[in-house]
Enzyme design. Structure first.
Site, PDB file in Angstrom:
ATOM      1  N   GLU A 264       0.871  -1.173   0.000  1.00 32.46           N
ATOM      2  CA  GLU A 264       0.000   0.000   0.000  1.00 32.46           C
ATOM      3  C   GLU A 264       0.906   1.220   0.000  1.00 32.46           C
ATOM      4  O   GLU A 264       1.652   1.448   0.953  1.00 32.46           O
ATOM      5  CB  GLU A 264      -0.906   0.022   1.231  1.00 32.46           C
ATOM      6  CG  GLU A 264      -1.803   1.244   1.282  1.00 32.46           C
ATOM      7  CD  GLU A 264      -2.363   1.486   2.658  1.00 32.46           C
ATOM      8  OE1 GLU A 264      -2.240   2.625   3.149  1.00 32.46           O
ATOM      9  OE2 GLU A 264      -2.906   0.536   3.249  1.00 32.46           O
ATOM     10  N   CYS A 303      -3.643   7.538   4.624  1.00 33.88           N
ATOM     11  CA  CYS A 303      -3.408   7.116   3.242  1.00 33.88           C
ATOM     12  C   CYS A 303      -4.641   7.283   2.386  1.00 33.88           C
ATOM     13  O   CYS A 303      -4.541   7.354   1.156  1.00 33.88           O
ATOM     14  CB  CYS A 303      -2.937   5.658   3.214  1.00 33.88           C
ATOM     15  SG  CYS A 303      -4.067   4.517   4.047  1.00 33.88           S
TER      16      CYS A 303
END
Length: 529
Positions: A264, A303
Protein backbone atom coordinates in the site's frame (compact mmCIF):
# COMPACT_ATOMS: atom_id res chain seq x y z
CA UNK A 1 -7.16 9.23 30.73
CA UNK A 2 -3.86 7.74 31.84
CA UNK A 3 -1.00 10.24 31.78
CA UNK A 4 2.55 9.51 30.66
CA UNK A 5 4.90 9.50 33.69
CA UNK A 6 7.95 11.74 33.62
CA UNK A 7 11.11 9.68 34.12
CA UNK A 8 14.15 8.59 32.18
CA UNK A 9 12.96 7.43 28.74
CA UNK A 10 12.80 3.62 28.64
CA UNK A 11 14.45 1.41 26.05
CA UNK A 12 11.61 -0.53 24.45
CA UNK A 13 12.49 -4.19 24.07
CA UNK A 14 11.86 -6.35 21.03
CA UNK A 15 9.82 -9.55 21.31
CA UNK A 16 11.46 -12.27 19.18
CA UNK A 17 11.60 -16.07 19.33
CA UNK A 18 9.23 -15.98 22.29
CA UNK A 19 11.45 -13.70 24.43
CA UNK A 20 11.90 -10.01 25.17
CA UNK A 21 15.30 -8.78 24.01
CA UNK A 22 16.82 -5.29 24.17
CA UNK A 23 18.82 -4.02 21.23
CA UNK A 24 22.49 -3.59 22.10
CA UNK A 25 23.40 -0.78 19.72
CA UNK A 26 22.75 2.96 19.45
CA UNK A 27 19.10 3.73 20.24
CA UNK A 28 16.73 6.02 18.35
CA UNK A 29 14.67 8.43 20.44
CA UNK A 30 10.89 8.62 20.13
CA UNK A 31 9.69 12.20 20.58
CA UNK A 32 6.58 14.06 21.63
CA UNK A 33 5.88 16.01 18.40
CA UNK A 34 4.45 18.99 20.32
CA UNK A 35 6.99 19.44 23.12
CA UNK A 36 9.99 17.68 21.62
CA UNK A 37 10.45 15.65 24.81
CA UNK A 38 12.05 12.21 24.47
CA UNK A 39 9.49 9.58 25.46
CA UNK A 40 11.27 6.29 24.79
CA UNK A 41 14.15 4.76 22.87
CA UNK A 42 14.30 1.82 20.45
CA UNK A 43 17.01 -0.35 18.96
CA UNK A 44 17.00 -3.62 17.03
CA UNK A 45 20.79 -3.93 16.91
CA UNK A 46 22.20 -7.33 17.74
CA UNK A 47 18.99 -9.34 17.37
CA UNK A 48 19.34 -12.91 16.14
CA UNK A 49 17.09 -12.59 13.10
CA UNK A 50 17.79 -16.12 11.87
CA UNK A 51 16.52 -17.52 15.16
CA UNK A 52 13.57 -15.09 15.11
CA UNK A 53 12.30 -16.27 11.74
CA UNK A 54 13.10 -19.93 12.36
CA UNK A 55 11.20 -19.95 15.66
CA UNK A 56 8.18 -18.28 14.10
CA UNK A 57 8.11 -20.68 11.13
CA UNK A 58 9.05 -23.94 12.84
CA UNK A 59 7.52 -23.56 16.31
CA UNK A 60 4.80 -20.91 16.29
CA UNK A 61 3.42 -21.75 12.84
CA UNK A 62 2.70 -25.44 13.49
CA UNK A 63 1.21 -24.57 16.89
CA UNK A 64 -1.16 -22.04 15.31
CA UNK A 65 -2.15 -24.39 12.51
CA UNK A 66 -2.89 -27.19 14.98
CA UNK A 67 -5.89 -25.06 15.98
CA UNK A 68 -9.06 -24.88 13.92
CA UNK A 69 -10.19 -21.62 12.33
CA UNK A 70 -12.78 -21.31 15.08
CA UNK A 71 -10.16 -21.77 17.79
CA UNK A 72 -7.96 -19.13 16.22
CA UNK A 73 -10.99 -16.85 16.04
CA UNK A 74 -11.39 -17.34 19.77
CA UNK A 75 -7.81 -16.09 20.17
CA UNK A 76 -8.83 -12.92 18.34
CA UNK A 77 -11.79 -12.47 20.70
CA UNK A 78 -9.41 -12.74 23.66
CA UNK A 79 -7.03 -10.20 22.07
CA UNK A 80 -9.97 -7.80 21.75
CA UNK A 81 -10.74 -8.19 25.46
CA UNK A 82 -7.09 -7.63 26.36
CA UNK A 83 -6.77 -4.48 24.28
CA UNK A 84 -10.03 -3.06 25.60
CA UNK A 85 -8.71 -3.42 29.14
CA UNK A 86 -5.75 -1.13 28.33
CA UNK A 87 -7.46 1.49 26.11
CA UNK A 88 -6.69 4.42 28.40
CA UNK A 89 -2.98 3.61 28.29
CA UNK A 90 -3.07 3.42 24.50
CA UNK A 91 -4.80 6.80 24.22
CA UNK A 92 -2.15 8.38 26.45
CA UNK A 93 0.66 6.91 24.35
CA UNK A 94 -0.96 8.05 21.10
CA UNK A 95 -1.45 11.57 22.39
CA UNK A 96 2.16 11.83 23.54
CA UNK A 97 3.95 10.02 20.71
CA UNK A 98 1.68 10.73 17.71
CA UNK A 99 0.32 14.13 18.74
CA UNK A 100 -3.27 13.07 18.13
CA UNK A 101 -6.49 14.33 19.66
CA UNK A 102 -8.79 11.90 21.44
CA UNK A 103 -11.05 11.63 18.39
CA UNK A 104 -8.10 10.98 16.10
CA UNK A 105 -6.64 8.40 18.47
CA UNK A 106 -9.98 6.60 18.34
CA UNK A 107 -9.67 6.17 14.58
CA UNK A 108 -6.46 4.23 15.16
CA UNK A 109 -7.11 2.43 18.44
CA UNK A 110 -10.85 1.74 18.43
CA UNK A 111 -10.71 1.13 14.69
CA UNK A 112 -8.17 -1.61 15.33
CA UNK A 113 -10.22 -3.22 18.09
CA UNK A 114 -13.34 -3.12 15.91
CA UNK A 115 -11.48 -4.78 13.03
CA UNK A 116 -10.17 -7.53 15.31
CA UNK A 117 -13.69 -8.13 16.60
CA UNK A 118 -15.03 -8.34 13.07
CA UNK A 119 -12.51 -11.01 12.09
CA UNK A 120 -13.14 -12.90 15.31
CA UNK A 121 -16.83 -13.13 14.40
CA UNK A 122 -16.10 -14.04 10.79
CA UNK A 123 -13.63 -16.70 11.86
CA UNK A 124 -15.99 -18.18 14.43
CA UNK A 125 -18.40 -18.99 11.59
CA UNK A 126 -15.73 -21.30 10.11
CA UNK A 127 -16.06 -23.50 13.17
CA UNK A 128 -13.88 -26.59 13.50
CA UNK A 129 -12.65 -26.46 9.89
CA UNK A 130 -8.96 -27.11 9.30
CA UNK A 131 -9.05 -26.67 5.51
CA UNK A 132 -10.82 -24.20 3.26
CA UNK A 133 -12.35 -25.49 0.01
CA UNK A 134 -12.61 -23.55 -3.24
CA UNK A 135 -15.71 -24.73 -5.02
CA UNK A 136 -16.97 -28.28 -5.64
CA UNK A 137 -15.09 -31.29 -6.93
CA UNK A 138 -14.91 -31.45 -10.73
CA UNK A 139 -14.67 -34.80 -12.57
CA UNK A 140 -11.68 -35.35 -14.84
CA UNK A 141 -12.86 -38.77 -16.07
CA UNK A 142 -16.08 -39.67 -17.86
CA UNK A 143 -17.11 -42.07 -15.10
CA UNK A 144 -16.26 -39.48 -12.38
CA UNK A 145 -13.81 -41.90 -10.76
CA UNK A 146 -11.01 -39.34 -11.04
CA UNK A 147 -11.38 -35.63 -10.43
CA UNK A 148 -9.99 -32.41 -8.96
CA UNK A 149 -10.81 -30.29 -5.96
CA UNK A 150 -9.22 -26.95 -5.14
CA UNK A 151 -8.21 -26.30 -1.55
CA UNK A 152 -6.72 -23.43 0.41
CA UNK A 153 -3.99 -24.26 2.92
CA UNK A 154 -2.22 -21.76 5.21
CA UNK A 155 1.23 -20.89 3.93
CA UNK A 156 3.93 -22.54 6.09
CA UNK A 157 5.84 -19.27 6.39
CA UNK A 158 5.63 -16.05 8.36
CA UNK A 159 3.88 -12.75 7.76
CA UNK A 160 6.26 -9.78 7.99
CA UNK A 161 4.60 -6.36 8.34
CA UNK A 162 6.65 -3.26 7.59
CA UNK A 163 4.26 -0.56 8.75
CA UNK A 164 3.82 3.19 8.41
CA UNK A 165 3.95 5.82 11.16
CA UNK A 166 0.38 7.08 10.92
CA UNK A 167 -1.52 4.05 12.26
CA UNK A 168 0.64 2.22 14.84
CA UNK A 169 -2.44 0.37 16.17
CA UNK A 170 -4.77 -0.21 13.22
CA UNK A 171 -1.83 -0.80 10.87
CA UNK A 172 -0.82 -3.77 13.01
CA UNK A 173 -4.16 -5.35 13.73
CA UNK A 174 -5.89 -4.95 10.37
CA UNK A 175 -3.07 -7.09 8.95
CA UNK A 176 -2.55 -9.39 11.93
CA UNK A 177 -6.22 -10.33 12.34
CA UNK A 178 -6.50 -12.23 9.02
CA UNK A 179 -2.93 -13.56 9.25
CA UNK A 180 -3.43 -15.07 12.70
CA UNK A 181 -6.88 -16.34 11.73
CA UNK A 182 -5.23 -18.05 8.76
CA UNK A 183 -2.68 -19.70 11.05
CA UNK A 184 0.37 -17.65 10.02
CA UNK A 185 2.69 -16.16 12.68
CA UNK A 186 3.32 -12.42 12.56
CA UNK A 187 6.50 -10.37 12.81
CA UNK A 188 5.75 -6.64 12.86
CA UNK A 189 8.30 -3.89 12.22
CA UNK A 190 6.49 -0.65 13.13
CA UNK A 191 7.66 2.70 11.85
CA UNK A 192 10.24 3.90 14.35
CA UNK A 193 8.76 7.34 15.06
CA UNK A 194 5.54 5.95 16.56
CA UNK A 195 6.64 2.42 17.52
CA UNK A 196 5.71 2.78 21.19
CA UNK A 197 1.99 2.05 20.77
CA UNK A 198 2.61 -1.03 18.61
CA UNK A 199 5.20 -2.37 21.05
CA UNK A 200 2.93 -1.81 24.05
CA UNK A 201 -0.02 -3.59 22.41
CA UNK A 202 2.15 -6.57 21.52
CA UNK A 203 3.46 -6.63 25.09
CA UNK A 204 -0.05 -6.73 26.52
CA UNK A 205 -1.13 -9.55 24.21
CA UNK A 206 2.02 -11.55 24.93
CA UNK A 207 1.56 -11.08 28.68
CA UNK A 208 -2.00 -12.40 28.38
CA UNK A 209 -0.69 -15.70 27.00
CA UNK A 210 -3.30 -15.84 24.26
CA UNK A 211 -1.17 -17.04 21.34
CA UNK A 212 1.46 -19.77 20.99
CA UNK A 213 4.99 -18.56 21.73
CA UNK A 214 6.47 -16.78 18.73
CA UNK A 215 3.12 -16.24 16.98
CA UNK A 216 3.40 -12.46 17.50
CA UNK A 217 6.79 -10.74 17.39
CA UNK A 218 7.72 -7.05 17.29
CA UNK A 219 11.00 -5.52 16.15
CA UNK A 220 11.51 -1.84 17.00
CA UNK A 221 14.21 0.12 15.22
CA UNK A 222 15.98 -0.63 11.97
CA UNK A 223 14.53 -3.01 9.37
CA UNK A 224 18.01 -3.97 8.15
CA UNK A 225 18.32 -7.67 7.41
CA UNK A 226 14.63 -8.52 7.67
CA UNK A 227 14.06 -9.11 3.96
CA UNK A 228 17.23 -11.20 3.77
CA UNK A 229 15.44 -13.79 5.93
CA UNK A 230 12.27 -13.88 3.82
CA UNK A 231 11.73 -17.26 2.17
CA UNK A 232 9.55 -18.64 -0.59
CA UNK A 233 6.51 -19.26 1.62
CA UNK A 234 6.59 -16.00 3.55
CA UNK A 235 4.33 -12.99 3.05
CA UNK A 236 5.50 -9.37 3.31
CA UNK A 237 3.03 -6.50 3.69
CA UNK A 238 4.45 -3.01 3.30
CA UNK A 239 2.77 0.34 3.92
CA UNK A 240 4.76 3.42 2.94
CA UNK A 241 6.02 5.46 0.05
CA UNK A 242 5.96 4.25 -3.55
CA UNK A 243 9.66 5.04 -3.80
CA UNK A 244 10.51 2.75 -0.89
CA UNK A 245 8.17 0.06 -2.21
CA UNK A 246 9.92 0.15 -5.59
CA UNK A 247 13.27 -0.36 -3.87
CA UNK A 248 11.99 -3.26 -1.79
CA UNK A 249 10.48 -4.98 -4.84
CA UNK A 250 13.97 -5.41 -6.26
CA UNK A 251 15.07 -7.50 -3.28
CA UNK A 252 15.96 -11.16 -4.02
CA UNK A 253 13.20 -12.21 -1.61
CA UNK A 254 10.78 -11.25 -4.37
CA UNK A 255 12.82 -11.42 -7.57
CA UNK A 256 14.44 -14.80 -6.85
CA UNK A 257 12.46 -16.48 -4.07
CA UNK A 258 9.03 -15.18 -5.23
CA UNK A 259 7.75 -14.38 -1.76
CA UNK A 260 4.39 -12.63 -1.76
CA UNK A 261 4.61 -8.86 -1.48
CA UNK A 262 1.51 -6.82 -0.65
CA UNK A 263 1.99 -3.06 -1.02
CA UNK A 264 0.00 0.00 0.00
CA UNK A 265 1.81 3.09 -1.26
CA UNK A 266 1.17 6.71 -2.26
CA UNK A 267 -2.36 7.64 -3.23
CA UNK A 268 -3.81 10.82 -4.70
CA UNK A 269 -7.37 10.12 -3.61
CA UNK A 270 -10.20 12.19 -5.02
CA UNK A 271 -13.59 13.58 -4.09
CA UNK A 272 -15.76 14.47 -7.08
CA UNK A 273 -18.74 16.81 -6.89
CA UNK A 274 -21.31 15.80 -9.50
CA UNK A 275 -22.69 18.45 -11.88
CA UNK A 276 -26.14 18.26 -10.25
CA UNK A 277 -24.72 19.20 -6.82
CA UNK A 278 -24.98 22.96 -7.06
CA UNK A 279 -24.10 25.12 -4.03
CA UNK A 280 -27.73 25.28 -2.87
CA UNK A 281 -28.16 21.51 -2.58
CA UNK A 282 -27.55 18.98 0.25
CA UNK A 283 -24.92 17.09 -1.76
CA UNK A 284 -22.79 20.23 -1.99
CA UNK A 285 -22.85 20.59 1.79
CA UNK A 286 -21.94 16.94 2.21
CA UNK A 287 -19.00 17.39 -0.15
CA UNK A 288 -17.70 20.41 1.77
CA UNK A 289 -17.97 18.66 5.15
CA UNK A 290 -16.20 15.56 3.88
CA UNK A 291 -13.32 17.47 2.30
CA UNK A 292 -12.73 19.40 5.53
CA UNK A 293 -12.97 16.26 7.63
CA UNK A 294 -10.51 14.37 5.47
CA UNK A 295 -8.06 17.28 5.51
CA UNK A 296 -8.06 17.49 9.29
CA UNK A 297 -8.66 14.00 10.76
CA UNK A 298 -5.27 12.70 11.97
CA UNK A 299 -3.89 16.03 10.67
CA UNK A 300 -4.33 14.72 7.14
CA UNK A 301 -1.93 11.83 7.80
CA UNK A 302 -4.15 9.15 6.33
CA UNK A 303 -3.41 7.12 3.24
CA UNK A 304 -7.07 7.49 2.26
CA UNK A 305 -7.36 11.26 2.82
CA UNK A 306 -8.79 13.46 0.07
CA UNK A 307 -5.91 15.11 -1.78
CA UNK A 308 -7.81 16.37 -4.86
CA UNK A 309 -11.36 17.75 -4.72
CA UNK A 310 -12.94 18.08 -8.17
CA UNK A 311 -15.80 20.53 -8.73
CA UNK A 312 -17.58 21.90 -11.83
CA UNK A 313 -15.77 25.08 -12.84
CA UNK A 314 -18.88 27.17 -12.21
CA UNK A 315 -18.95 26.01 -8.56
CA UNK A 316 -15.26 26.62 -7.90
CA UNK A 317 -15.58 29.92 -6.02
CA UNK A 318 -18.51 28.74 -3.93
CA UNK A 319 -16.69 25.57 -2.95
CA UNK A 320 -13.49 27.47 -2.14
CA UNK A 321 -15.41 29.87 0.11
CA UNK A 322 -17.37 27.14 1.90
CA UNK A 323 -14.36 24.90 2.56
CA UNK A 324 -12.21 27.82 3.69
CA UNK A 325 -14.88 29.00 6.13
CA UNK A 326 -14.93 25.61 7.85
CA UNK A 327 -11.12 25.32 7.89
CA UNK A 328 -10.96 28.68 9.65
CA UNK A 329 -12.84 27.12 12.57
CA UNK A 330 -10.30 24.31 13.08
CA UNK A 331 -8.25 24.88 16.27
CA UNK A 332 -4.72 23.46 15.91
CA UNK A 333 -2.25 22.79 18.69
CA UNK A 334 -1.41 20.57 21.65
CA UNK A 335 -4.04 17.80 21.83
CA UNK A 336 -3.84 17.91 25.64
CA UNK A 337 -5.84 21.15 25.41
CA UNK A 338 -9.52 20.25 25.05
CA UNK A 339 -10.19 23.17 22.70
CA UNK A 340 -7.81 21.73 20.11
CA UNK A 341 -9.51 19.92 17.23
CA UNK A 342 -6.40 19.01 15.22
CA UNK A 343 -3.10 17.93 16.73
CA UNK A 344 0.44 17.75 15.38
CA UNK A 345 2.13 15.82 12.65
CA UNK A 346 4.13 12.91 14.04
CA UNK A 347 7.57 14.49 13.73
CA UNK A 348 9.54 17.54 12.70
CA UNK A 349 10.79 15.59 9.70
CA UNK A 350 7.22 15.09 8.57
CA UNK A 351 6.48 18.78 9.14
CA UNK A 352 9.38 19.76 6.87
CA UNK A 353 8.13 17.32 4.23
CA UNK A 354 4.64 18.84 4.30
CA UNK A 355 5.91 22.42 4.14
CA UNK A 356 8.15 21.51 1.20
CA UNK A 357 5.21 19.77 -0.48
CA UNK A 358 3.00 22.82 -0.16
CA UNK A 359 5.71 24.97 -1.74
CA UNK A 360 6.00 22.46 -4.59
CA UNK A 361 2.25 22.59 -5.32
CA UNK A 362 2.12 26.39 -5.03
CA UNK A 363 4.24 26.59 -8.15
CA UNK A 364 1.10 25.81 -10.18
CA UNK A 365 -1.82 26.26 -7.76
CA UNK A 366 -3.14 29.32 -5.93
CA UNK A 367 -3.57 29.41 -2.16
CA UNK A 368 -7.25 29.51 -1.20
CA UNK A 369 -6.80 29.04 2.55
CA UNK A 370 -3.33 29.65 3.98
CA UNK A 371 -2.37 27.98 7.24
CA UNK A 372 1.18 29.35 7.21
CA UNK A 373 0.48 32.13 9.70
CA UNK A 374 -1.72 30.15 12.08
CA UNK A 375 -1.30 30.54 15.84
CA UNK A 376 -1.19 27.17 17.60
CA UNK A 377 -2.77 26.57 20.99
CA UNK A 378 -0.19 25.59 23.63
CA UNK A 379 2.33 24.77 20.88
CA UNK A 380 5.15 26.90 19.58
CA UNK A 381 6.80 27.20 16.18
CA UNK A 382 9.22 24.44 17.15
CA UNK A 383 6.37 21.94 17.42
CA UNK A 384 5.36 19.65 14.56
CA UNK A 385 2.02 21.43 14.16
CA UNK A 386 0.90 22.48 10.67
CA UNK A 387 -2.40 24.24 10.00
CA UNK A 388 -4.67 23.17 7.10
CA UNK A 389 -3.89 24.56 3.65
CA UNK A 390 -6.32 24.55 0.73
CA UNK A 391 -4.84 25.11 -2.72
CA UNK A 392 -6.78 25.72 -5.92
CA UNK A 393 -6.45 25.02 -9.64
CA UNK A 394 -9.32 26.37 -11.72
CA UNK A 395 -8.30 24.53 -14.89
CA UNK A 396 -7.65 20.99 -13.78
CA UNK A 397 -6.29 19.86 -17.13
CA UNK A 398 -3.52 22.48 -16.90
CA UNK A 399 -2.06 20.93 -13.75
CA UNK A 400 0.73 18.42 -13.45
CA UNK A 401 2.09 18.55 -9.92
CA UNK A 402 -1.31 18.34 -8.27
CA UNK A 403 -1.92 15.04 -10.09
CA UNK A 404 1.55 13.68 -9.30
CA UNK A 405 2.43 14.83 -5.77
CA UNK A 406 0.87 13.63 -2.53
CA UNK A 407 1.49 15.94 0.42
CA UNK A 408 0.96 13.75 3.47
CA UNK A 409 -0.64 16.25 5.81
CA UNK A 410 -3.61 18.66 6.14
CA UNK A 411 -3.40 19.72 2.51
CA UNK A 412 -5.81 19.39 -0.42
CA UNK A 413 -6.24 21.01 -3.83
CA UNK A 414 -9.60 22.18 -5.17
CA UNK A 415 -9.67 21.48 -8.91
CA UNK A 416 -12.14 22.75 -11.49
CA UNK A 417 -13.45 20.56 -14.30
CA UNK A 418 -15.30 21.33 -17.54
CA UNK A 419 -17.58 18.30 -17.76
CA UNK A 420 -17.97 14.87 -16.19
CA UNK A 421 -15.81 12.94 -18.72
CA UNK A 422 -12.97 15.37 -18.05
CA UNK A 423 -13.42 15.01 -14.28
CA UNK A 424 -13.16 11.22 -14.50
CA UNK A 425 -10.08 11.49 -16.69
CA UNK A 426 -8.45 13.90 -14.22
CA UNK A 427 -9.16 11.56 -11.31
CA UNK A 428 -7.42 8.76 -13.21
CA UNK A 429 -4.35 10.94 -13.68
CA UNK A 430 -3.48 9.91 -10.14
CA UNK A 431 -2.29 6.66 -11.79
CA UNK A 432 -4.18 4.46 -9.36
CA UNK A 433 -5.56 5.41 -5.94
CA UNK A 434 -7.01 3.82 -2.84
CA UNK A 435 -10.37 5.60 -2.92
CA UNK A 436 -12.47 8.08 -4.85
CA UNK A 437 -15.76 9.50 -3.63
CA UNK A 438 -18.75 10.85 -5.53
CA UNK A 439 -21.18 13.44 -4.16
CA UNK A 440 -24.46 14.04 -5.95
CA UNK A 441 -28.18 14.45 -5.41
CA UNK A 442 -29.17 11.63 -7.78
CA UNK A 443 -27.88 8.15 -6.98
CA UNK A 444 -28.81 6.89 -10.44
CA UNK A 445 -26.61 9.50 -12.11
CA UNK A 446 -23.60 8.15 -10.20
CA UNK A 447 -23.88 4.66 -11.75
CA UNK A 448 -21.66 5.31 -14.77
CA UNK A 449 -19.07 7.43 -12.92
CA UNK A 450 -18.81 4.85 -10.11
CA UNK A 451 -17.96 2.07 -12.55
CA UNK A 452 -15.56 4.33 -14.47
CA UNK A 453 -13.68 5.20 -11.26
CA UNK A 454 -13.60 1.54 -10.21
CA UNK A 455 -11.18 0.90 -13.08
CA UNK A 456 -8.46 2.91 -11.35
CA UNK A 457 -9.38 2.83 -7.65
CA UNK A 458 -9.53 0.20 -4.95
CA UNK A 459 -12.73 1.63 -3.49
CA UNK A 460 -15.47 3.96 -4.73
CA UNK A 461 -17.52 5.79 -2.09
CA UNK A 462 -20.77 7.28 -3.46
CA UNK A 463 -22.90 9.64 -1.36
CA UNK A 464 -26.31 11.20 -1.91
CA UNK A 465 -28.62 12.87 0.66
CA UNK A 466 -30.37 9.57 1.47
CA UNK A 467 -27.23 8.22 3.19
CA UNK A 468 -26.03 11.44 4.79
CA UNK A 469 -26.33 9.96 8.29
CA UNK A 470 -25.40 6.36 7.53
CA UNK A 471 -22.41 6.61 5.20
CA UNK A 472 -19.15 5.46 6.78
CA UNK A 473 -16.90 8.23 5.44
CA UNK A 474 -14.60 8.65 2.46
CA UNK A 475 -11.46 7.89 4.44
CA UNK A 476 -12.70 5.25 6.89
CA UNK A 477 -11.43 1.79 5.99
CA UNK A 478 -14.09 -0.76 6.92
CA UNK A 479 -13.01 -4.41 7.33
CA UNK A 480 -15.92 -5.54 5.14
CA UNK A 481 -14.52 -3.64 2.14
CA UNK A 482 -11.30 -4.15 0.24
CA UNK A 483 -8.48 -1.78 1.11
CA UNK A 484 -5.79 -1.21 -1.49
CA UNK A 485 -5.48 0.19 -4.96
CA UNK A 486 -3.88 -0.33 -8.36
CA UNK A 487 -0.92 1.45 -9.94
CA UNK A 488 0.97 3.91 -7.78
CA UNK A 489 -1.22 2.91 -4.83
CA UNK A 490 0.80 -0.31 -4.76
CA UNK A 491 -1.45 -2.89 -6.40
CA UNK A 492 -2.16 -4.59 -3.08
CA UNK A 493 -5.34 -5.76 -1.38
CA UNK A 494 -6.19 -6.06 2.31
CA UNK A 495 -9.37 -6.67 4.30
CA UNK A 496 -12.58 -7.16 2.29
CA UNK A 497 -14.01 -9.63 4.80
CA UNK A 498 -12.59 -13.13 4.60
CA UNK A 499 -11.10 -12.32 1.19
CA UNK A 500 -8.14 -11.16 3.29
CA UNK A 501 -7.37 -14.78 4.19
CA UNK A 502 -6.32 -15.54 0.62
CA UNK A 503 -3.07 -13.59 0.98
CA UNK A 504 -2.00 -16.04 3.68
CA UNK A 505 -3.14 -19.25 1.95
CA UNK A 506 -1.83 -21.36 -0.90
CA UNK A 507 -4.51 -22.54 -3.32
CA UNK A 508 -3.77 -25.99 -4.70
CA UNK A 509 -5.56 -28.37 -7.06
CA UNK A 510 -5.78 -31.86 -5.56
CA UNK A 511 -6.35 -34.46 -8.27
CA UNK A 512 -7.23 -38.03 -7.34
CA UNK A 513 -9.87 -40.70 -6.83
CA UNK A 514 -13.39 -39.59 -5.97
CA UNK A 515 -13.03 -41.07 -2.48
CA UNK A 516 -10.02 -38.83 -1.77
CA UNK A 517 -11.84 -35.74 -3.00
CA UNK A 518 -14.80 -36.58 -0.78
CA UNK A 519 -12.46 -37.07 2.19
CA UNK A 520 -11.18 -33.52 1.72
CA UNK A 521 -14.57 -32.26 2.86
CA UNK A 522 -13.93 -33.72 6.31
CA UNK A 523 -12.87 -30.89 8.63
CA UNK A 524 -13.18 -28.58 5.63
CA UNK A 525 -15.51 -25.73 4.70
CA UNK A 526 -15.99 -23.52 1.68
CA UNK A 527 -13.93 -20.35 1.54
CA UNK A 528 -16.51 -17.59 2.03
CA UNK A 529 -16.69 -14.78 -0.48
Amino acid sequence: MTSIPHHAPPLLENHVAGHWVAGNGPATELKDPVTGDTLARVSSAGLDLDATFAFARDTAGPALRALSYGARADCLFRIVTTLQAHRDDYYAIAQANSGTTTNDSAVDIDGAIYTLGFYAKQGAALGDAMTLLDGPAVPLAKDASFGVRHVFRPTPGVALFINAFNFPSWGLWEKAAPALLAGVPVIVKPATATAWLTQRMVADVVAAGILPAGALSVICGSADGLLDRIGAFDVVSFTGSAETAATLKRHPAFTERSARFNVEADSLNSALLMPDASPDTPAFEQFVREVVREMTVKSGQKCTAIRRAFVPAEYFDAAASAISAKLAQVVVGDPRNETVKMGALVSMAQKRSVIDGIAHLRAEAEVLFDGADAVFVDAGPDSACVAPTLLGLREGAAGQRVHDTEVFGPVATLIGYRDLPQALALAKRGQGSLVASLFGNDAGAMHGPALALAEAHGRVHAIDPSVAKTQTGHGNVMPMSLHGGPGRAGGGEELGGLRALRLYHQRAAVQGPAALLEALTQNGTQMPQ
